[in-house]
Motif scaffolding. Structure first.
Motif, PDB file in Angstrom:
ATOM      1  N   UNK A  39       5.464  18.269  21.578  1.00 45.35           N
ATOM      2  CA  UNK A  39       5.017  17.379  22.654  1.00 45.35           C
ATOM      3  C   UNK A  39       6.207  16.898  23.489  1.00 45.35           C
ATOM      4  N   UNK A  40       7.280  16.551  22.819  1.00 51.73           N
ATOM      5  CA  UNK A  40       8.495  16.110  23.507  1.00 51.73           C
ATOM      6  C   UNK A  40       9.057  17.260  24.348  1.00 51.73           C
ATOM      7  N   UNK A  41       9.067  18.455  23.767  1.00 51.39           N
ATOM      8  CA  UNK A  41       9.563  19.632  24.473  1.00 51.39           C
ATOM      9  C   UNK A  41       8.709  19.937  25.703  1.00 51.39           C
ATOM     10  N   UNK A  42       7.411  19.749  25.598  1.00 50.36           N
ATOM     11  CA  UNK A  42       6.510  19.985  26.746  1.00 50.36           C
ATOM     12  C   UNK A  42       6.928  19.123  27.934  1.00 50.36           C
ATOM     13  N   UNK A  43       7.254  17.854  27.691  1.00 51.58           N
ATOM     14  CA  UNK A  43       7.694  16.960  28.768  1.00 51.58           C
ATOM     15  C   UNK A  43       9.024  17.422  29.367  1.00 51.58           C
ATOM     16  N   UNK A  44       9.908  17.904  28.524  1.00 56.00           N
ATOM     17  CA  UNK A  44      11.197  18.401  29.003  1.00 56.00           C
ATOM     18  C   UNK A  44      11.001  19.633  29.877  1.00 56.00           C
ATOM     19  N   UNK A  45      10.153  20.538  29.441  1.00 58.88           N
ATOM     20  CA  UNK A  45       9.895  21.750  30.226  1.00 58.88           C
ATOM     21  C   UNK A  45       9.231  21.418  31.556  1.00 58.88           C
ATOM     22  N   UNK A  46       8.424  20.382  31.586  1.00 62.18           N
ATOM     23  CA  UNK A  46       7.822  19.928  32.842  1.00 62.18           C
ATOM     24  C   UNK A  46       8.909  19.478  33.817  1.00 62.18           C
TER      25      UNK A  46
END
Length: 149
Positions: A39-46
């Motif tokens: 979930x944290x990585x998803x925000x970073x990729x965004x």
């Protein structure tokens, strides 16, 4: 220099994408490979997508890919995308911070520090990190035993 977990995760995910080549990689695959919270990585990729560093592909064969060749994306590009300017003092650019008296020369130290950071982080690309073929200057600096203390 202090790097946030956000920057560490972004750089590791970007290196994975560089190694993957043209094929999309899912957030789950990236998170598993580098032991990161999805979930944290998803925000970073965004954030990286908004900065034009990655593209998302939808569908069963979807995932993320680099938006440009890995040789054209520096570590500095990734850091700026997720964390802002490379060096700041209390959230301000060093040239906008003023000191008086004996501390006056600190501004020059912060600007020199930023310049040194830039000289390395803008030189090293995702392709070099993913392949392990770092520039000679970086290898030389890292080989100095004093650098590890």
């Amino acid at each position: 220099m202090r790097l946030s977990a956000r920057v560490d995760y972004a750089l590791r995910a970007a290196a994975e994408l560089a190694a993957a080549g043209a094929g999309p990689t899912t957030v789950g695959e990236l998170a598993k490979e580098q032991d990161m919270p999805p979930k944290y990585l998803e925000n970073i990729l965004l954030q990286m997508r908004r900065a034009g560093l990655v593209r998302g592909q939808r569908g069963p064969e979807g995932g993320y890919v680099l938006a440009r060749p890995a040789a054209e994306i520096s570590l500095a590009d990734v850091i700026r995308a997720v964390d802002g300017p490379l060096a700041n003092v209390r959230g301000e650019r060093p040239e906008h911070v003023g000191y008086r008296g004996p501390a006056e020369s600190l501004q020059q130290v912060w600007i020199a520090l930023r310049s040194t950071e830039r000289s390395i982080l803008e030189e090293v690309t995702l392709e070099q990190v993913a392949s392990g073929a770092l520039p000679e200057r970086v290898r030389h600096l890292a080989a100095d035993p004093a650098a590890w203390d």
